[in-house]
Scaffold this motif. Sequence first.
Motif, PDB file in Angstrom:
ATOM      1  N   VAL A 340      51.612 -59.966 -81.558  1.00 43.66           N
ATOM      2  CA  VAL A 340      52.866 -59.441 -82.119  1.00 43.66           C
ATOM      3  C   VAL A 340      52.705 -58.812 -83.505  1.00 43.66           C
ATOM      4  O   VAL A 340      52.353 -59.489 -84.466  1.00 43.66           O
ATOM      5  CB  VAL A 340      53.957 -60.539 -82.227  1.00 43.66           C
ATOM      6  CG1 VAL A 340      54.820 -60.520 -80.993  1.00 43.66           C
ATOM      7  CG2 VAL A 340      53.343 -61.900 -82.495  1.00 43.66           C
ATOM      8  N   LEU A 341      52.969 -57.546 -83.599  1.00 42.41           N
ATOM      9  CA  LEU A 341      52.836 -56.879 -84.897  1.00 42.41           C
ATOM     10  C   LEU A 341      54.164 -56.930 -85.639  1.00 42.41           C
ATOM     11  O   LEU A 341      54.720 -55.909 -86.016  1.00 42.41           O
ATOM     12  CB  LEU A 341      52.384 -55.435 -84.690  1.00 42.41           C
ATOM     13  CG  LEU A 341      50.909 -55.289 -84.326  1.00 42.41           C
ATOM     14  CD1 LEU A 341      50.606 -53.875 -83.854  1.00 42.41           C
ATOM     15  CD2 LEU A 341      50.021 -55.648 -85.499  1.00 42.41           C
ATOM     16  N   ASP A 342      54.693 -58.123 -85.818  1.00 40.15           N
ATOM     17  CA  ASP A 342      55.992 -58.219 -86.501  1.00 40.15           C
ATOM     18  C   ASP A 342      55.787 -58.478 -87.990  1.00 40.15           C
ATOM     19  O   ASP A 342      54.671 -58.535 -88.472  1.00 40.15           O
ATOM     20  CB  ASP A 342      56.842 -59.329 -85.871  1.00 40.15           C
ATOM     21  CG  ASP A 342      56.202 -60.696 -86.053  1.00 40.15           C
ATOM     22  OD1 ASP A 342      55.150 -60.768 -86.708  1.00 40.15           O
ATOM     23  OD2 ASP A 342      56.764 -61.673 -85.558  1.00 40.15           O
ATOM     24  N   GLU A 343      56.882 -58.598 -88.702  1.00 39.15           N
ATOM     25  CA  GLU A 343      56.793 -58.774 -90.152  1.00 39.15           C
ATOM     26  C   GLU A 343      57.107 -60.210 -90.574  1.00 39.15           C
ATOM     27  O   GLU A 343      57.386 -60.470 -91.733  1.00 39.15           O
ATOM     28  CB  GLU A 343      57.722 -57.784 -90.866  1.00 39.15           C
ATOM     29  CG  GLU A 343      57.346 -56.321 -90.647  1.00 39.15           C
ATOM     30  CD  GLU A 343      55.918 -55.984 -91.095  1.00 39.15           C
ATOM     31  OE1 GLU A 343      55.629 -56.159 -92.292  1.00 39.15           O
ATOM     32  OE2 GLU A 343      55.097 -55.579 -90.261  1.00 39.15           O
ATOM     33  N   THR A 344      57.088 -61.130 -89.612  1.00 40.32           N
ATOM     34  CA  THR A 344      57.237 -62.544 -89.997  1.00 40.32           C
ATOM     35  C   THR A 344      55.861 -63.050 -90.415  1.00 40.32           C
ATOM     36  O   THR A 344      54.877 -62.318 -90.369  1.00 40.32           O
ATOM     37  CB  THR A 344      57.703 -63.419 -88.814  1.00 40.32           C
ATOM     38  OG1 THR A 344      56.625 -63.488 -87.871  1.00 40.32           O
ATOM     39  CG2 THR A 344      58.938 -62.845 -88.144  1.00 40.32           C
ATOM     40  N   ASN A 346      54.575 -65.613 -88.820  1.00 41.67           N
ATOM     41  CA  ASN A 346      54.150 -66.445 -87.698  1.00 41.67           C
ATOM     42  C   ASN A 346      52.925 -65.859 -86.993  1.00 41.67           C
ATOM     43  O   ASN A 346      52.630 -64.674 -87.121  1.00 41.67           O
ATOM     44  CB  ASN A 346      55.295 -66.607 -86.702  1.00 41.67           C
ATOM     45  CG  ASN A 346      56.409 -67.433 -87.307  1.00 41.67           C
ATOM     46  OD1 ASN A 346      56.148 -68.329 -88.106  1.00 41.67           O
ATOM     47  ND2 ASN A 346      57.646 -67.111 -86.955  1.00 41.67           N
ATOM     48  N   GLU A 386      44.607 -61.030 -87.165  1.00 40.85           N
ATOM     49  CA  GLU A 386      45.983 -61.512 -87.206  1.00 40.85           C
ATOM     50  C   GLU A 386      46.200 -62.383 -88.444  1.00 40.85           C
ATOM     51  O   GLU A 386      47.198 -62.221 -89.163  1.00 40.85           O
ATOM     52  CB  GLU A 386      46.233 -62.315 -85.916  1.00 40.85           C
ATOM     53  CG  GLU A 386      47.511 -63.106 -85.860  1.00 40.85           C
ATOM     54  CD  GLU A 386      48.697 -62.275 -85.476  1.00 40.85           C
ATOM     55  OE1 GLU A 386      48.588 -61.025 -85.528  1.00 40.85           O
ATOM     56  OE2 GLU A 386      49.749 -62.850 -85.140  1.00 40.85           O
ATOM     57  N   LYS A 390      48.595 -61.281 -91.797  1.00 41.96           N
ATOM     58  CA  LYS A 390      49.733 -62.084 -92.238  1.00 41.96           C
ATOM     59  C   LYS A 390      49.521 -62.609 -93.658  1.00 41.96           C
ATOM     60  O   LYS A 390      50.450 -62.697 -94.449  1.00 41.96           O
ATOM     61  CB  LYS A 390      49.982 -63.241 -91.257  1.00 41.96           C
ATOM     62  CG  LYS A 390      50.469 -62.770 -89.886  1.00 41.96           C
ATOM     63  CD  LYS A 390      51.854 -62.172 -89.975  1.00 41.96           C
ATOM     64  CE  LYS A 390      52.307 -61.395 -88.749  1.00 41.96           C
ATOM     65  NZ  LYS A 390      52.787 -62.211 -87.664  1.00 41.96           N
TER      66      LYS A 390
END
Lengths: 472, 183
Positions: A340-344, A346, A386, A390
Amino acid sequence: MIRKATAKDLDKINLLGETLHHNFKQLFNIQKEIDNSFAIVLINEDNKEINAFLYALDFSDNIDLLSIVVESEYRNKGIAFNLIKYLMNEYCLTKSITLEVAVNNFNALSLYRRLNFKVVNVRKGYYHGVDALLMRWEMKDIYILAIESSCDETSIAIVKNGTTVEAMTILSQMDTHANYGGVVPEIASRMHTENITLVLDETLKKTNINIVDVDAIAVTYKPGLLGSLLVGIEFAKTLAYVYKKPLIKVNHLIGHIYANAIDNKLEFPLLALVVSGGHTELVVMQDHYNFKLLGATLDDAIGEAYDKVARVLNIPYPGGPGIEKKALEGKDTYKLPRPVLDETYNFSYSGLKSQIINIVHNAKQRNELIREADLACSFQQAAVDELVRKLGLALQNTGIKNVIVAGGVSANKYLRQEIKKVSEEYNAKLNIPDFIYCTDNAAMIGAAAYPIYLKKDFADFSLNAESHANIC
Amino acid sequence: MKTLFIDTHFRDILIVLYEDGKVVDKCEVINKKNNSEFIFPSILKVIDGKKINQIIVVTGPGSFTGVRLGVTIAKTFAYTLNIPIKTITALECLAVSSEHKKVAIDDENGYYIGYFGPNNNLLEPYRYVDKETFAKINVDNEIVTNIKYNLEAIYNFVDKYKVEEICHLVKPIYVKKIGVEND
């Protein structure tokens, strides 16, 4: 009652200060100092009336005590004594306190001597012709004997002041468990019982420090294999009883974080990246034992993913080091899509693991050969990418300039190298424990026990083990 | 001479203090599920600050965790206080406590069995059998399970027949096989 001063207390502090120096207000400028992070302004109040204050500067490894004033009618009641005691107890992660006192100020001299301050130097004519004595109080060295038995290592260490390892023994059961393809809890517990007194004997042979001289016994009580933890706990209780020492319970995960305090001083605020077989977390620490979770894995921990992928690739236990070794021979040719390339903050590793399983499975069906080294390399890069992304995001958004890495996976060289790069990119100071303190060891338990010792937060003889735990 | 006797081979905890072979104090905790919380406080209750000269520990068979913790505490006492440690098995305790020489300890799934001679000498290795097998071999009800400890007989047996052991080498006996051993 003693407490930290606030802006509301200023007038009274300045009034008291004037009894010390007619120009106190301008000279000391307490108003500014109250908001200053390294200034310490304490007041004593009785019936809501302030009758004394203490003003000091915290230079991290030394506190300079600049002034202490007690209103005249409240003198000889132990207020100054208690203010300094409070300073010693509340700020004693600091190693020493220094102060200057006029050689003819007999009351003050007697107070400082009672508090164990020693004269270290004389300043000739410092106070309008009167000599000043430079005095220093030093915190006594604190030795903690620490025990770690949460999984398949029996380890005992003696740690000084939460940072210097005086002696340590780690007895690994890895060779035994390798026969079974993983840790067998019952066998781990049995081996702890068989070996634990020998490991203590061995540790004591490495140092002149006797158990009689240590200040506390610390033991891992969670998380881990219950049977294994319990052996360490009952052993620790027996030592604590026989030698009449306080018992300190330590969270193993916090132990991994404090592996960074070995031969190093933790500087706050800091970002802690916890990477192990059971945890993948980004944590902010504002101070000792002050943890705030930024993000965590939504499914598998990174170490778990390494182990599972190792199994698929037929790499023998322990899988993590096996993959790392294999990856060195390969290239990132599989170009695995990133999680997941999200901005959280996690993480997610189960998707990556499933992709590897699919690749291996499909190749088998088509009778194709798997380039194991390349797949190991591709997996490792995706997994570490990852983490690094992050961590970079957190460094950027929080502006925090200190990074530490904790947990067994921090022994992975590729991960160490990539985290070093991202920390440099954001100008952050990075600490990763030496390899020996990355995997399970008792020294980190001794380091983590030290702040608990200073807070005198001791456990009793009914202490029990817990299999699950988090950092915060 | 004060002897501390530690028996945690089953869910129950039994701690005894002997003075020259006579029971002067004891602490029994019956059937507490989570006995790790109670073992050490029970021992402290019995020791009560007294100087101990010798340890006797029951090495099992029985609850793996229970016996392990008792043995860990016992050998740590022996090591740190530098005092002699002697061991006795739970089945020996039963045999010396009664006239019956075929004795057994039951758990949820089966029985630990020990056959002894008239002088409490072990005749064949201990074994663990499931309930069904036990019923078959015990058709004539010769094997006895519910024997009350005779604490002074136990002490005398240990005193007479058991030698002091090296504390580091003291370990539990398990008898029952675990999963990986059966594979």
